[in-house]
Scaffold this active site. Structure first.
Site, PDB file in Angstrom:
ATOM      1  N   LYS A 180       0.850  -1.286   0.047  1.00  0.00           N
ATOM      2  CA  LYS A 180      -0.072  -0.206  -0.123  1.00  0.00           C
ATOM      3  C   LYS A 180       0.778   1.234  -0.073  1.00  0.00           C
ATOM      4  CE  LYS A 180      -4.140  -1.584   1.900  1.00  0.00           C
ATOM      5  NZ  LYS A 180      -3.904  -3.180   2.018  1.00  0.00           N
TER       6      LYS A 180
HETATM    7  C1  LIG Z   1      -4.682  -4.313   1.674  1.00  0.00           C
HETATM    8  C2  LIG Z   1      -4.051  -5.497   1.479  1.00  0.00           C
HETATM    9  C3  LIG Z   1      -4.367  -6.658   0.318  1.00  0.00           C
HETATM   10  C4  LIG Z   1      -5.728  -6.576  -0.421  1.00  0.00           C
HETATM   11  O1  LIG Z   1      -5.447  -5.607  -1.437  1.00  0.00           O
HETATM   12  P1  LIG Z   1      -6.909  -5.076  -2.176  1.00  0.00           P
HETATM   13  O2  LIG Z   1      -6.174  -4.067  -3.201  1.00  0.00           O
HETATM   14  O3  LIG Z   1      -7.838  -4.515  -1.201  1.00  0.00           O
HETATM   15  O4  LIG Z   1      -7.465  -6.228  -2.963  1.00  0.00           O
HETATM   16  C5  LIG Z   1      -3.495  -7.788   0.442  1.00  0.00           C
HETATM   17  N1  LIG Z   1      -2.434  -7.981   1.097  1.00  0.00           N
HETATM   18  C6  LIG Z   1      -2.177  -6.917   1.801  1.00  0.00           C
HETATM   19  C7  LIG Z   1      -0.799  -7.196   2.799  1.00  0.00           C
HETATM   20  C8  LIG Z   1      -2.949  -5.805   2.221  1.00  0.00           C
HETATM   21  O5  LIG Z   1      -2.417  -4.885   2.937  1.00  0.00           O
END
Ligand SMILES: *Cc1c(COP(=O)(O)O)cnc(C)c1O
Length: 434
Positions: A107
């Protein structure tokens, strides 16, 4: 580029407005009015381009002239200023490690791009801007780092007391400067509800310029396409066929960005939505029946989503037609038991340490490749295993090494203001802070 509201196509906004507002009327998501194709020459010669140039080419049409190209180039370069390696796990499965950024979560890239765009757009704002965000763990840290020490911007993060991991808590609370952490005596839902009340409170909005750092913001969603281009650039060094791409999915923003890149011309054999026990989309792909459920808690907690908000964007990408969508995406649901077994097996056999989210992806891709022999692919590694030490150390029966960057962080002091799940307390904090 114009963006329309998926709930009311009459509402059209530019990139700046979509970034500042986050979402449209009736909580509708914004969607780009057209999907600019990649130049063939660009895709065929990806290996000749620098990562920064690839990221810029990926994003420029979505931003248009709303940010001067020299500044946009700088923004994308800063956003991807850490390594994003594609590593081999075994002969058929590779992993794109997206977790070497400041908070060790993928993220960081979306949050980093969004925060820099917001800060550019709000530069000449008279009022100080307050970014208000509720987090269950990962989002808050990535957002905090994205906005850290930017002039004219304060970040206020609400998180549930005692319900985030020690590493996550330090990432939220030890930065200081313009980052304020509120430790709420309550649950994540309480935090989210407090934030919503603040956005609709007249007195607060009269005195503060509030904005959200919501995960459905186009400026967080769209830059995720960059992962797939950088992966392909590395994939082509050793492979000549298009990859099967497997994405650990919760809110479905990441995989949606990958499919968008594919529809713009990025070669991909197939996409796999890897889910934990929260299986709304795998079920939909089987039955054509989209039935949101209440989420259940799992080891891969960032994917505990019972009503994935970005899925409407995937439907839009396929003009809401089921068959083309089903032919391009497969879904798997992996339970906690299988997740743990996968971490153990891959560690013992391939000497690679998966975090629980990446393990869900590995197991899904392994199943798909068994059912479809002769293909190869990669998973997206979305979190560093040290962010989930209990689950990982239990599975591999070995202590995992803490990266140096975390050691320094863990030594820092936690600074928070504790509040009850009471809107008046949040309001007082926000107005006094100003
Ligand atoms: C947010 C997150 C996801 C999921 O991603 P999306 O875009 O919401 O599908 C997967 N793995 C981790 C570690 C995350 O922080």
């Amino acid at each position: 580029m114009q963006y329309y509201n998926l709930k009311d196509s009459q509402e059209k906004v530019d990139f700046r407005t979509a970034t500042i507002k986050g979402q449209g009327k009736n909580k509708g998501l914004f969607f780009p009015e057209n999907l600019p194709s990649f130049n063939d020459e660009f895709i065929q010669n990806l290996q000749q381009y620098s990562d920064e140039e690839i990221a810029y080419q990926c994003m420029k049409d979505f931003v248009g002239d709303e940010i001067p190209s020299e500044i946009l180039k700088k923004i994308v370069a800063e956003t991807i200023s850490f390594e994003i390696p594609l590593k081999k796990i075994n002969d058929d499965i590779l992993v794109l490690e997206l977790f070497h950024g400041p908070t060790l979560a993928f993220k960081d890239i979306g949050a980093g791009f969004m925060s820099r765009c917001l800060s550019y757009f709000l530069e000449n704002q008279q009022k100080k801007v307050t970014v208000l965000v509720a987090t269950s763990g990962d989002t808050g840290g990535a957002v905090a780092h994205g906005f850290y020490d930017l002039p004219g911007i304060d970040v206020v993060i609400l998180y549930p007391k005692n319900r985030v991991s020690p590493v996550q808590e330090k990432q939220l609370t030890a930065l200081g400067k313009n980052i304020y952490a509120l430790e709420v005596n309550g649950s994540f839902d309480d935090c989210q509800s407090l934030v919503k009340q603040a956005f609709s409170n007249e007195e607060i909005n009269n005195q503060l310029f509030l904005t959200s750092a919501n995960s459905i913001n186009v400026a967080r969603w769209l830059p995720q396409q960059i992962y797939y281009l950088l992966a392909l650039k590395q994939w082509l060094k050793t492979e000549n066929k298009a990859p099967v791409i497997c994405v650990p999915s919760g809110n479905f923003g990441n995989i949606c960005a990958g499919i968008l890149a594919h529809l713009r011309g990025l070669p991909a054999e197939h996409f796999i939505a890897a889910c934990n026990a929260n299986d709304v989309i795998p079920e939909y792909l089987k039955t054509q029946n989209l039935k949101p459920k209440k989420s259940v808690a799992t080891l891969s907690n960032a994917m505990d989503v019972g009503d994935p908000s970005n899925f409407v964007r995937i439907l839009e990408l396929f003009n809401k037609e089921f068959n083309p969508l089903k032919n391009k995406i497969s879904g798997y649901s992996i339970d906690d038991q299988k997740t743990k077994e996968t971490i153990t097996e891959v560690y013992n056999r391939d000497h690679y340490i998966l975090d629980p989210h990446s393990a869900v992806a590995f197991s899904s891709l392994e199943q798909y490749l068994k059912e479809n022999p002769g293909k190869k692919g990669f998973i997206l590694g979305t979190a560093h295993p040290v962010k989930f030490p209990d689950a990982v150390q239990n599975a591999i029966k070995t202590e995992i090494e803490i990266p140096q960057s975390l050691n320094a962080l863990m030594k820092k002091e936690k600074k928070t203001v504790e509040i009850n799940a009471d809107f008046e307390e949040l309001k007082r904090f926000l107005l006094d802070k100003n």
